[in-house]
Design a protein around this motif. Structure first.
Motif, PDB file in Angstrom:
ATOM      1  N   ASN A 221       1.337   7.803  -2.105  1.00 20.86           N
ATOM      2  CA  ASN A 221       1.015   7.847  -0.854  1.00 20.86           C
ATOM      3  C   ASN A 221       1.197   9.349  -0.450  1.00 20.86           C
ATOM      4  O   ASN A 221       0.745   9.629   0.706  1.00 20.86           O
ATOM      5  N   HIS A 227      -5.113   6.246   3.780  1.00 15.39           N
ATOM      6  CA  HIS A 227      -4.035   5.146   4.706  1.00 15.39           C
ATOM      7  C   HIS A 227      -3.895   5.765   5.915  1.00 15.39           C
ATOM      8  O   HIS A 227      -3.345   5.133   7.012  1.00 15.39           O
ATOM      9  N   HIS A 232      -0.957   5.185  10.134  1.00 15.82           N
ATOM     10  CA  HIS A 232      -0.367   6.201  10.941  1.00 15.82           C
ATOM     11  C   HIS A 232      -0.984   6.035  12.321  1.00 15.82           C
ATOM     12  O   HIS A 232      -1.296   7.252  13.081  1.00 15.82           O
ATOM     13  N   ASP A 386       5.055   5.083   6.411  1.00 17.13           N
ATOM     14  CA  ASP A 386       4.750   5.079   4.820  1.00 17.13           C
ATOM     15  C   ASP A 386       5.731   4.090   4.158  1.00 17.13           C
ATOM     16  O   ASP A 386       5.316   3.401   3.169  1.00 17.13           O
TER      17      ASP A 386
END
Ligand code: FES
Ligand code: FE
Length: 442
Positions: A221, A227, A232, A386
């Motif tokens: 991550n 991502h 986000h 996250d």
């Protein structure tokens, strides 16, 4: 590969996989890279990671600035062991097991401080700051053969540092830290070059939180820019509404534009142009007009000291750097030193600190800490989202028998040199190293 996948899919409850060569599957012909989800939930695999990875790799213990003066110490769990990280009375940095040689109790139960020695509360043995046994009630009763010199605290077999980042290794025959760090040194240098004197310091205060997910998920991550746009979205909307142009490149909203890099020995980094400002030398509107002159001055100092090109490298790029296995240095809107350790296959403890140049003024430090808190902090824009994503993945792995594979093939059809930060090429380098070590152990 297909045969192994089909075979594992049909396995019954309670059956374990046969060997570590089946945990990470790479088929370059098919541009396919798969990781078996059992590696995130198995107690046996975690035990092997303790035995192999955390015992033979260089593991971060702390920063020299945390123990500036003789007698300064920090206690922390490193590689699963209770450790004392301290500066002895002669000024030498030490990493010692916080384990009494008598019957094993902790000899220091404080988290940090300055000590003239360490005192075991169980039977009262005392130790110097270099770990040697100083005294104990009635030691005469052990008889004339008692060797005081061999009853000191156990020192970490290896303790080395690079630019004041200290690491320990429980394998006495390990390669030097410098060799181990390989290409990661270049990126640590960029971080440290922010300081005019080359001295960075851990800013007082520590963030600690648990994530109900396997520790390796935080490795992935920390450098997974794929991502960002979804996980986000709240932050992206906030930044866009604050007047920061988040479109990169050519009008695309995807915040990728940099590279994902393999630095050798399992280390990896993103290497991206900065678009969200740096408290050191890159002003954007969210810092406020009043900060502009100050930030421009910092940049001028960088240019005078390092030259235009190196100053731009330091000020206009970000990196999320993973030092294998469990240290991440996020160098963006602040510098975050983040360390994480497994508690069980589905739980990790995360500790993070802010790092900054020792020369910073109060206003500069305040901007840094604001970014540390509001972006990477446990209550910031990034981390809660996250954590939710990682915990959601961990939940999914309960079905590893029926749905066994994570897919990390993104960008695999391209060469290593062409990997974007939104590809998964740099993450694959972590898994290759992990697999090599686990197979060697097998
Ligand atoms: Fe420490 Fe006995 S366990 S003095
Ligand atoms: Fe994230």
């Amino acid at each position: 590969m297909e045969a192994i996948m089909a075979e594992n899919k049909g396995r019954t409850k309670g059956e374990t996989m046969r060997n570590s060569s089946e945990w990470v599957l790479e088929d370059r012909g098919a541009d396919q890279f798969l990781v078996n989800r059992q590696v995130f939930i198995s107690d046996d695999i975690l035990q092997k990671e303790w035995d192999v990875i955390f015992r033979t790799c260089w593991i971060y213990i702390g920063h020299g600035s945390e123990i500036r003066n003789p007698g300064d110490f920090r206690t922390r769990k490193v590689a699963g062991r209770q450790m004392i990280f301290c500066r002895d009375k002669d000024g030498a940095v030490r990493a010692m097991l916080n384990v009494c040689p008598h019957r094993g109790a902790l000899v220091c139960r404080e988290r940090e401080g300055n000590a003239r020695g360490f005192f075991c509360m169980y039977h009262g043995w005392t130790f110097q700051t270099d770990g040697s046994l100083r005294s104990g009630p009635g030691l005469d009763a052990y008889g004339p053969k008692f060797d005081k010199a061999s009853h000191g605290l156990v020192q970490a077999p290896r303790l080395e540092h690079y630019r004041d980042f200290y690491f320990i290794n429980f394998d006495p025959n390990a390669v030097s830290l410098s060799d181990y760090l390989a290409g990661a040194k270049e990126y640590i240098d960029i971080v440290v070059d922010q300081s005019p004197s080359g001295q960075m310091e851990i800013v007082s205060g520590t963030q600690e939180y648990d994530i109900k997910a396997n520790w390796k998920l935080l490795v992935e991550n920390s450098v997974d820019d794929y991502h960002i746009i979804t996980t986000h979205s709240t932050w992206i909307n906030y930044m866009s509404n604050s007047g920061v142009d988040m479109r990169r490149p050519k009008g695309s909203l995807l915040p990728s534009l940099g590279a994902g890099k393999n630095l050798g020995n399992g280390h990896l980094t993103t290497d991206n142009p900065n678009y969200r400002g740096r408290p050191v030398a890159r002003w954007i509107s969210v810092y406020g007009e009043e900060a502009k002159e100050d930030i421009d001055n910092i940049r001028a100092e960088l240019v005078a000291r390092l030259g235009e090109a190196r100053a731009a490298r330091v000020a206009d790029t970000n990196r999320n750097l993973v030092i294998f296995p469990n240290l991440v240095i996020n160098d963006g809107s602040s510098v975050t030193v983040r360390n994480f350790t497994p508690v069980s296959p589905g739980l990790m403890k995360v500790t993070s600190w802010a790092l900054g140049p020792v020369e910073e003024t109060e206003a500069q430090r305040a901007r840094r800490l604001h970014a540390f808190l509001t972006f990477y902090g446990p209550g910031g824009f990034a981390t809660p989202d996250d954590v939710a994503a990682l915990e959601a993945a961990q939940e999914g792995y309960a079905a590893w028998r029926e749905a066994p594979w994570n897919d990390l093939s993104r960008g695999m059809y391209k060469s290593e040199d062409d990997q974007l930060d939104t590809d998964e090429g740099h993450i694959r380098t972590f898994w290759r190293r992990w697999k090599d070590l686990m197979e060697t152990a097998a």
